[in-house]
Design a protein around this motif. Structure first.
Motif, PDB file in Angstrom:
ATOM      1  N   THR A  48       0.869  -1.172   0.000  1.00 52.00           N
ATOM      2  CA  THR A  48       0.000   0.000   0.000  1.00 52.00           C
ATOM      3  C   THR A  48       0.909   1.225   0.000  1.00 52.00           C
ATOM      4  O   THR A  48       1.924   1.244   0.695  1.00 52.00           O
ATOM      5  CB  THR A  48      -0.893   0.012   1.257  1.00 52.00           C
ATOM      6  OG1 THR A  48      -1.772  -1.114   1.188  1.00 52.00           O
ATOM      7  CG2 THR A  48      -1.704   1.293   1.361  1.00 52.00           C
ATOM      8  N   ARG A  50       0.942   5.276   0.753  1.00 51.55           N
ATOM      9  CA  ARG A  50       0.230   6.400   1.350  1.00 51.55           C
ATOM     10  C   ARG A  50       1.020   7.683   1.128  1.00 51.55           C
ATOM     11  O   ARG A  50       2.245   7.659   1.036  1.00 51.55           O
ATOM     12  CB  ARG A  50       0.029   6.201   2.855  1.00 51.55           C
ATOM     13  CG  ARG A  50      -0.987   5.117   3.190  1.00 51.55           C
ATOM     14  CD  ARG A  50      -1.161   5.017   4.706  1.00 51.55           C
ATOM     15  NE  ARG A  50      -2.237   4.111   5.051  1.00 51.55           N
ATOM     16  CZ  ARG A  50      -3.497   4.466   5.218  1.00 51.55           C
ATOM     17  NH1 ARG A  50      -3.870   5.723   5.069  1.00 51.55           N
ATOM     18  NH2 ARG A  50      -4.412   3.566   5.542  1.00 51.55           N
ATOM     19  N   ILE A  58      -4.352   7.270   0.951  1.00 51.09           N
ATOM     20  CA  ILE A  58      -3.900   6.105   0.185  1.00 51.09           C
ATOM     21  C   ILE A  58      -3.796   6.501  -1.280  1.00 51.09           C
ATOM     22  O   ILE A  58      -4.769   6.947  -1.886  1.00 51.09           O
ATOM     23  CB  ILE A  58      -4.849   4.911   0.370  1.00 51.09           C
ATOM     24  CG1 ILE A  58      -4.783   4.415   1.818  1.00 51.09           C
ATOM     25  CG2 ILE A  58      -4.489   3.778  -0.608  1.00 51.09           C
ATOM     26  CD1 ILE A  58      -5.732   3.282   2.138  1.00 51.09           C
ATOM     27  N   HIS A  61      -3.722   1.089  -3.318  1.00 48.13           N
ATOM     28  CA  HIS A  61      -3.994  -0.029  -2.409  1.00 48.13           C
ATOM     29  C   HIS A  61      -3.014  -1.160  -2.686  1.00 48.13           C
ATOM     30  O   HIS A  61      -2.641  -1.409  -3.835  1.00 48.13           O
ATOM     31  CB  HIS A  61      -5.436  -0.518  -2.575  1.00 48.13           C
ATOM     32  CG  HIS A  61      -6.442   0.449  -2.038  1.00 48.13           C
ATOM     33  ND1 HIS A  61      -6.765   0.524  -0.705  1.00 48.13           N
ATOM     34  CD2 HIS A  61      -7.169   1.407  -2.651  1.00 48.13           C
ATOM     35  CE1 HIS A  61      -7.654   1.472  -0.515  1.00 48.13           C
ATOM     36  NE2 HIS A  61      -7.922   2.036  -1.679  1.00 48.13           N
ATOM     37  N   GLY A  62      -2.633  -1.856  -1.637  1.00 48.81           N
ATOM     38  CA  GLY A  62      -1.693  -2.948  -1.770  1.00 48.81           C
ATOM     39  C   GLY A  62      -2.342  -4.224  -2.279  1.00 48.81           C
ATOM     40  O   GLY A  62      -3.560  -4.367  -2.284  1.00 48.81           O
ATOM     41  N   THR A  69       3.421  -1.023   4.054  1.00 48.14           N
ATOM     42  CA  THR A  69       2.943   0.301   3.657  1.00 48.14           C
ATOM     43  C   THR A  69       4.157   1.179   3.400  1.00 48.14           C
ATOM     44  O   THR A  69       5.048   1.289   4.250  1.00 48.14           O
ATOM     45  CB  THR A  69       2.080   0.932   4.765  1.00 48.14           C
ATOM     46  OG1 THR A  69       0.963   0.069   5.030  1.00 48.14           O
ATOM     47  CG2 THR A  69       1.574   2.304   4.345  1.00 48.14           C
ATOM     48  N   CYS A  85       9.382   2.243   3.810  1.00 48.93           N
ATOM     49  CA  CYS A  85       8.395   1.170   3.747  1.00 48.93           C
ATOM     50  C   CYS A  85       8.379   0.480   5.096  1.00 48.93           C
ATOM     51  O   CYS A  85       9.432   0.099   5.621  1.00 48.93           O
ATOM     52  CB  CYS A  85       8.721   0.162   2.654  1.00 48.93           C
ATOM     53  SG  CYS A  85       8.367   0.725   0.987  1.00 48.93           S
ATOM     54  N   MET A  91       4.016   0.511  11.295  1.00 53.14           N
ATOM     55  CA  MET A  91       2.810   1.301  11.029  1.00 53.14           C
ATOM     56  C   MET A  91       2.049   1.565  12.323  1.00 53.14           C
ATOM     57  O   MET A  91       1.552   2.679  12.530  1.00 53.14           O
ATOM     58  CB  MET A  91       1.920   0.628   9.992  1.00 53.14           C
ATOM     59  CG  MET A  91       2.436   0.762   8.570  1.00 53.14           C
ATOM     60  SD  MET A  91       2.751   2.475   8.049  1.00 53.14           S
ATOM     61  CE  MET A  91       1.130   3.221   8.235  1.00 53.14           C
TER      62      MET A  91
END
Length: 191
Positions: A48, A50, A58, A61-62, A69, A85, A91
């Motif tokens: 994903t 962002r 976003i 989307h992953g 993310t 990442c 996260m």
């Protein structure tokens, strides 16, 4: 709680003040491309993505099964251009920082190791004191090149590691602060 909030606000000011930020109307595509450079493509290709805007919008989307993310910059530093990442643990940590900055309590803890990639390097920071803002204050300042960062459940796991980024190999950043983590450089330190 006030001390943690003051610490995090100072940390953000530090990172923003030591980062070359250029205001622009950068396209989402350009942000996605930069974010994907933060980690190996086996991670970032399906992650994903962002934005570093206030809402962490976003951009993409992953893929199913990819819990990573990526951001085109450090998300708690609006406008930052050092992509990263993060796995789910990192996260959770970032969401806790964001909540704290919005007036909530510090809620982060982990029982598993967390991993974050910054293969394009990071901003100039004081390795011992995240509140420091003057790179000429005599402190141990470092601008790490490509690296991996790790969070650990307790400080016991990192007690044996050096606190000096020039010691060679992994080292602890911000020991004694809530944001303590391990830095793992992955290129030569020819500085």
């Amino acid at each position: 709680m006030k001390a943690i909030r003051l610490f995090l606000i100072s940390f953000i000011v530090l990172c923003v003040s030591t980062t070359n930020v250029v205001a622009s109307e950068e396209s989402d595509r350009a942000k996605i491309q930069r974010a994907m450079k933060a980690a190996p493509s086996s991670i970032s290709a399906g992650a994903t993505i962002r934005d570093v805007d206030a809402d962490w919008t976003i951009l993409r989307h992953g893929a199913p099964g990819n819990a990573w993310t990526c951001f085109p910059g450090v998300p708690v530093n609006s406008g930052d251009k050092h992509p990263m990442c993060n796995d789910e643990v990192w996260m959770d940590w970032l969401w806790a920082v964001k909540a704290l900055l919005e007036g909530g309590p510090w809620t982060f803890s982990t029982e598993t190791i967390g991993t974050s990639y910054m293969l394009r390097g990071d901003a100039l920071v004081n390795n011992a004191n995240p509140l420091a803002t003057d790179p000429y204050d005599g402190g141990l300042w470092d601008q790490e090149g490509p690296h991996v960062m790790m969070l650990f459940p307790t400080l016991d796991e990192i007690a044996h590691l050096p606190r000096d980024p020039n010691a060679g190999g992994p080292y602890v950043m911000w020991d004694g602060w809530p944001l303590v983590h391990v830095m793992i450089p992955i290129t030569d330190r020819d500085r």
